[in-house]
Motif scaffolding. Structure first.
Motif, PDB file in Angstrom:
ATOM      1  N   VAL A 174       0.837  -1.202   0.000  1.00  0.00           N
ATOM      2  CA  VAL A 174       0.000   0.000   0.000  1.00  0.00           C
ATOM      3  C   VAL A 174       0.873   1.253   0.000  1.00  0.00           C
ATOM      4  N   MET A 175       1.940   1.232   0.820  1.00  0.00           N
ATOM      5  CA  MET A 175       2.842   2.378   0.852  1.00  0.00           C
ATOM      6  C   MET A 175       3.521   2.584  -0.501  1.00  0.00           C
ATOM      7  N   GLU A 176       3.889   1.485  -1.148  1.00  0.00           N
ATOM      8  CA  GLU A 176       4.490   1.603  -2.475  1.00  0.00           C
ATOM      9  C   GLU A 176       3.497   2.199  -3.468  1.00  0.00           C
ATOM     10  N   GLY A 177       2.243   1.793  -3.349  1.00  0.00           N
ATOM     11  CA  GLY A 177       1.215   2.344  -4.222  1.00  0.00           C
ATOM     12  C   GLY A 177       0.997   3.830  -3.988  1.00  0.00           C
ATOM     13  N   VAL A 178       0.982   4.238  -2.724  1.00  0.00           N
ATOM     14  CA  VAL A 178       0.797   5.661  -2.401  1.00  0.00           C
ATOM     15  C   VAL A 178       1.987   6.480  -2.898  1.00  0.00           C
ATOM     16  N   ALA A 179       3.191   5.926  -2.758  1.00  0.00           N
ATOM     17  CA  ALA A 179       4.380   6.625  -3.267  1.00  0.00           C
ATOM     18  C   ALA A 179       4.271   6.826  -4.776  1.00  0.00           C
ATOM     19  N   LEU A 180       3.703   5.837  -5.481  1.00  0.00           N
ATOM     20  CA  LEU A 180       3.511   5.961  -6.924  1.00  0.00           C
ATOM     21  C   LEU A 180       2.464   7.034  -7.236  1.00  0.00           C
ATOM     22  N   LEU A 181       1.396   7.087  -6.446  1.00  0.00           N
ATOM     23  CA  LEU A 181       0.399   8.148  -6.610  1.00  0.00           C
ATOM     24  C   LEU A 181       1.055   9.517  -6.502  1.00  0.00           C
ATOM     25  N   HIS A 182       1.884   9.675  -5.461  1.00  0.00           N
ATOM     26  CA  HIS A 182       2.539  10.960  -5.220  1.00  0.00           C
ATOM     27  C   HIS A 182       3.477  11.326  -6.369  1.00  0.00           C
ATOM     28  N   LYS A 183       4.168  10.342  -6.866  1.00  0.00           N
ATOM     29  CA  LYS A 183       5.090  10.584  -7.980  1.00  0.00           C
ATOM     30  C   LYS A 183       4.334  11.068  -9.211  1.00  0.00           C
ATOM     31  N   SER A 184       3.068  10.659  -9.336  1.00  0.00           N
ATOM     32  CA  SER A 184       2.238  11.063 -10.471  1.00  0.00           C
ATOM     33  C   SER A 184       1.462  12.353 -10.192  1.00  0.00           C
ATOM     34  N   GLY A 185       1.703  12.940  -9.019  1.00  0.00           N
ATOM     35  CA  GLY A 185       1.035  14.193  -8.672  1.00  0.00           C
ATOM     36  C   GLY A 185      -0.330  14.026  -8.046  1.00  0.00           C
ATOM     37  N   LEU A 186      -0.684  12.816  -7.599  1.00  0.00           N
ATOM     38  CA  LEU A 186      -1.985  12.545  -6.987  1.00  0.00           C
ATOM     39  C   LEU A 186      -1.846  12.371  -5.480  1.00  0.00           C
ATOM     40  N   ILE A 187      -2.846  12.819  -4.736  1.00  0.00           N
ATOM     41  CA  ILE A 187      -2.912  12.609  -3.284  1.00  0.00           C
ATOM     42  C   ILE A 187      -4.206  11.843  -2.999  1.00  0.00           C
ATOM     43  N   THR A 307       7.446  12.506   3.322  1.00  0.00           N
ATOM     44  CA  THR A 307       7.225  11.598   2.196  1.00  0.00           C
ATOM     45  C   THR A 307       7.034  10.160   2.664  1.00  0.00           C
ATOM     46  N   VAL A 308       6.368   9.372   1.824  1.00  0.00           N
ATOM     47  CA  VAL A 308       6.131   7.954   2.135  1.00  0.00           C
ATOM     48  C   VAL A 308       7.433   7.158   2.133  1.00  0.00           C
ATOM     49  N   PRO A 309       8.359   7.369   1.182  1.00  0.00           N
ATOM     50  CA  PRO A 309       9.630   6.644   1.260  1.00  0.00           C
ATOM     51  C   PRO A 309      10.365   6.884   2.575  1.00  0.00           C
ATOM     52  N   GLU A 310      10.316   8.104   3.099  1.00  0.00           N
ATOM     53  CA  GLU A 310      10.924   8.383   4.410  1.00  0.00           C
ATOM     54  C   GLU A 310      10.262   7.523   5.485  1.00  0.00           C
ATOM     55  N   LEU A 311       8.936   7.473   5.448  1.00  0.00           N
ATOM     56  CA  LEU A 311       8.200   6.689   6.438  1.00  0.00           C
ATOM     57  C   LEU A 311       8.534   5.213   6.318  1.00  0.00           C
ATOM     58  N   MET A 312       8.568   4.697   5.096  1.00  0.00           N
ATOM     59  CA  MET A 312       8.885   3.275   4.889  1.00  0.00           C
ATOM     60  C   MET A 312      10.277   2.947   5.419  1.00  0.00           C
ATOM     61  N   SER A 313      11.251   3.788   5.113  1.00  0.00           N
ATOM     62  CA  SER A 313      12.629   3.537   5.565  1.00  0.00           C
ATOM     63  C   SER A 313      12.731   3.577   7.077  1.00  0.00           C
ATOM     64  N   ALA A 314      12.093   4.578   7.680  1.00  0.00           N
ATOM     65  CA  ALA A 314      12.189   4.734   9.135  1.00  0.00           C
ATOM     66  C   ALA A 314      11.495   3.607   9.880  1.00  0.00           C
ATOM     67  N   LEU A 315      10.381   3.085   9.327  1.00  0.00           N
ATOM     68  CA  LEU A 315       9.663   1.987   9.976  1.00  0.00           C
ATOM     69  C   LEU A 315      10.361   0.642   9.774  1.00  0.00           C
ATOM     70  N   THR A 316      11.259   0.573   8.811  1.00  0.00           N
ATOM     71  CA  THR A 316      11.941  -0.680   8.490  1.00  0.00           C
ATOM     72  C   THR A 316      13.244  -0.856   9.245  1.00  0.00           C
ATOM     73  N   ASP A 317      13.994   0.239   9.396  1.00  0.00           N
ATOM     74  CA  ASP A 317      15.353   0.153   9.925  1.00  0.00           C
ATOM     75  C   ASP A 317      15.521   1.084  11.125  1.00  0.00           C
ATOM     76  N   PRO A 318      15.743   0.548  12.323  1.00  0.00           N
ATOM     77  CA  PRO A 318      15.932   1.406  13.498  1.00  0.00           C
ATOM     78  C   PRO A 318      17.125   2.346  13.366  1.00  0.00           C
ATOM     79  N   ASN A 319      18.142   1.937  12.607  1.00  0.00           N
ATOM     80  CA  ASN A 319      19.290   2.817  12.409  1.00  0.00           C
ATOM     81  C   ASN A 319      18.890   4.081  11.641  1.00  0.00           C
ATOM     82  N   VAL A 320      18.034   3.908  10.627  1.00  0.00           N
ATOM     83  CA  VAL A 320      17.538   5.060   9.876  1.00  0.00           C
ATOM     84  C   VAL A 320      16.707   5.954  10.787  1.00  0.00           C
ATOM     85  N   ALA A 321      15.854   5.329  11.596  1.00  0.00           N
ATOM     86  CA  ALA A 321      15.008   6.103  12.510  1.00  0.00           C
ATOM     87  C   ALA A 321      15.848   6.869  13.509  1.00  0.00           C
ATOM     88  N   ASN A 322      16.821   6.202  14.127  1.00  0.00           N
ATOM     89  CA  ASN A 322      17.660   6.868  15.122  1.00  0.00           C
ATOM     90  C   ASN A 322      18.476   7.986  14.506  1.00  0.00           C
TER      91      ASN A 322
END
Length: 544
Positions: A174-187, A307-322
């Motif tokens: 779902v996050m990947e889909g939303v990121a694609l929406l954003h890339k196309s200028g849709l919210i 951005t959604v990619p920021e959220l995906m990265s931060a939720l995946t890797d504690p090092n990125v979040a920290n």
């Protein structure tokens, strides 16, 4: 034109829609509500309208059939109830008088949205739009219909909350889909568990598409917002939504999945932010994961994860979040930190050297060399130092907004009632004046006065104490409750009087209203009052 099919068993029907299906025996009687398209209506010679499903500010949804492929689909008809007078006998929508232009422009918005989605899908995490067509003076969007359940239903069946890893895995497509929406200028603006589908065979998909007007409070259409998942900026047509709006909703969905609780609705949070951290509600949620959700659920869009990619990265890797938390909200440039640090270290070294030297023998002070006198590098670093300007007390519209003086900053303004500061004047700022500027286009958040909060005193005489409190709280009125003797004039526990007359307008920030609640009925007082009345009547009689 293809042959119409039974809306129940998908078998061909030879003749009109009446009686029962000759194949499955189920009724073909039209039970769709008045105003909706009748059961069996043919669209573009390719689709059959089935049963009515639901309605929102954009229009109506039907279970439909793609005749040629004999499969069920979801058909959405643009039918804004606030702009329409219903439909003609031929089925064409009829806009209200004076709303023709608005009807046409909002219909174009609907068509543009679904045309974009049609071109974008199929895509990972997004439900596919199969077709978009115009007929009956309106627009129809055809969406695929998959067997499965909504995320809301799935969560209701579970005996425990999801772990962060499970939630992240489920939401990933779902996050990947939303990121694609954003890339196309849709919210999307409508992400919530009700609009996330879990097909029997496949990954989660996002549906529930809608126009901007549908997902904005105070718009020309009847809005559809999802409390707890709709971002605060969606509740006002004067505020802008963006990618950060969907970030808020995705974080809210994840919060629900790992805690089992829907986040506090944004309007309530703006009055008093009582949203608990995910970790405090569910000890199994790691602190870093909880902090990421809190960052993405900030009320201020400028301070929220963007951005959604920021959220995906931060939720995946504690090092990125920290690393994100160490960097801070403003993501301070390491180069500028080093430059400022070098200047400070140099000045401290000179001061230490001078204190050790103890001064010259002739007692004349040795001037402290500046960075410019010692090295070109030091001079260059020194020149980079710039401090935040003092904006408190200035008028936002005439002195700050669009002023070239502050072109190197990004000014983010919110308003707040104030009894002390004149309307339009800055009450406070963050960062404070004199703080070192740490990056180009640094954000300065201003709180600007809306002037005093003038409210009208409601008429609460005779109200129960609970109802009186509700009326006062809704208006933001400060009050004191006092119990007074009850001579029987008022029911116990009800408002006997107030020291502010109903209908009076006053500054809620300065005035505290005294509310007097009738205490327990005092029979002595009642008897005394009755006796006094009798004596008065007797005296009047004697006088006559």
């Amino acid at each position: 034109m293809s042959e119409p099919l039974c809306p129940h068993c998908l078998q061909p029907l030879r003749g009109r829609y009446e009686g029962n299906c000759p194949h499955c025996g189920r009724s073909l009687e039209n039970r769709n509500p008045e105003g909706a398209l009748p059961l069996g209506t043919q669209l573009a010679g390719r689709y059959t309208i089935g049963t009515y499903l639901s309605a929102d500010g954009d229009g109506l949804a039907y279970r439909g059939i793609l005749n040629e492929e004999k499969k069920f689909v979801l058909i959405k008809e643009y039918f804004p109830v606030t702009l329409c007078n219903g439909r003609s006998p031929e089925g064409a929508l009829m806009p209200k008088e004076g709303k023709e232009v608005l009807f046409k422009t909002s219909r174009m918005d609907f068509k543009d949205l679904y045309d974009d989605l049609h071109n974008l899908t199929p895509a990972t995490g997004l439900n596919t739009i199969l077709d978009v067509m115009e007929e009956n003076n309106t627009v129809y969007a055809v969406e695929e219909s998959e067997k499965g359940m909504t995320l809301t239903h799935y969560l209701s069946l579970r005996s425990r909350t999801l772990t962060p890893a499970e939630a992240r895995t489920l939401l990933q497509p779902v996050m990947e889909g939303v990121a694609l929406l954003h890339k196309s200028g849709l919210i999307h603006r409508g992400i919530c568990p009700d609009n996330i589908l879990l097909p029997i065979d496949g990954t989660a998909r996002l549906t529930g598409y809608g126009t901007l007007a549908l997902r904005t409070g105070g718009s020309e259409l009847k809005s559809q917002l999802y409390p707890g998942y709709a971002a605060p900026e969606q509740y006002s047509a004067a505020e802008f939504s963006g990618r950060y709006t969907d970030v808020y909703a995705l974080a809210a969905v994840c919060y629900k999945m790992v805690t089992g609780q829907t986040p506090v609705a944004a309007p309530q949070r703006k009055v008093r932010d009582s949203l608990e951290s995910a970790h405090s509600l569910e000890a199994g949620v790691p602190t870093w994961f909880s902090q990421v959700l809190a960052c993405a659920l900030r009320l201020d869009p400028a301070r929220r994860m963007q951005t959604v990619p920021e959220l995906m990265s931060a939720l995946t890797d504690p090092n990125v979040a920290n690393a994100m938390f160490e960097r801070g909200d403003n993501q301070i440039s390491t180069r500028k930190i080093m430059a400022v640090s070098l200047v400070v270290i140099f000045i401290l070294a000179v001061l230490l050297f001078w204190s050790l030297l103890g001064g010259r023998s002739d007692d004349k002070p040795t001037p402290i060399p500046t960075p410019a006198e010692n090295s070109e590098e030091g001079a260059s670093s020194y020149e980079e130092i710039e401090t935040i300007p003092d904006l408190v007390g200035k008028r936002y519209l005439t002195e700050i907004k669009d002023s070239d003086l502050y072109a190197g900053y990004r000014i983010v303004m919110t308003e707040q009632n104030s009894s002390e500061v004149a309307q339009g004047v800055v009450i406070s700022q963050d960062p404070l004046a004199g703080t070192l500027k740490t990056e180009e286009n640094q954000i300065i958040r201003l709180v600007v006065s809306k002037g005093p909060n003038l409210v009208e005193m409601p008429d609460i005489l005779g109200f129960t104490q609970a109802n009186a409190i509700k009326q006062l709280d809704e208006r933001g009125i400060q009050y004191r409750m006092q119990v007074v003797e009850n001579d029987g004039t008022f029911a116990e526990g009800c408002v006997a009087k107030t020291d502010v007359v109903a209908g009076t307008k006053f500054d809620a920030g300065k005035t505290i209203v005294n509310v007097f609640i009738a205490g327990e009925r005092d029979d002595t007082l009642v008897a005394s009052t009755a006796s006094s009345e009798e004596e008065t009547d007797s005296g009047d009689s004697q006088a006559e």
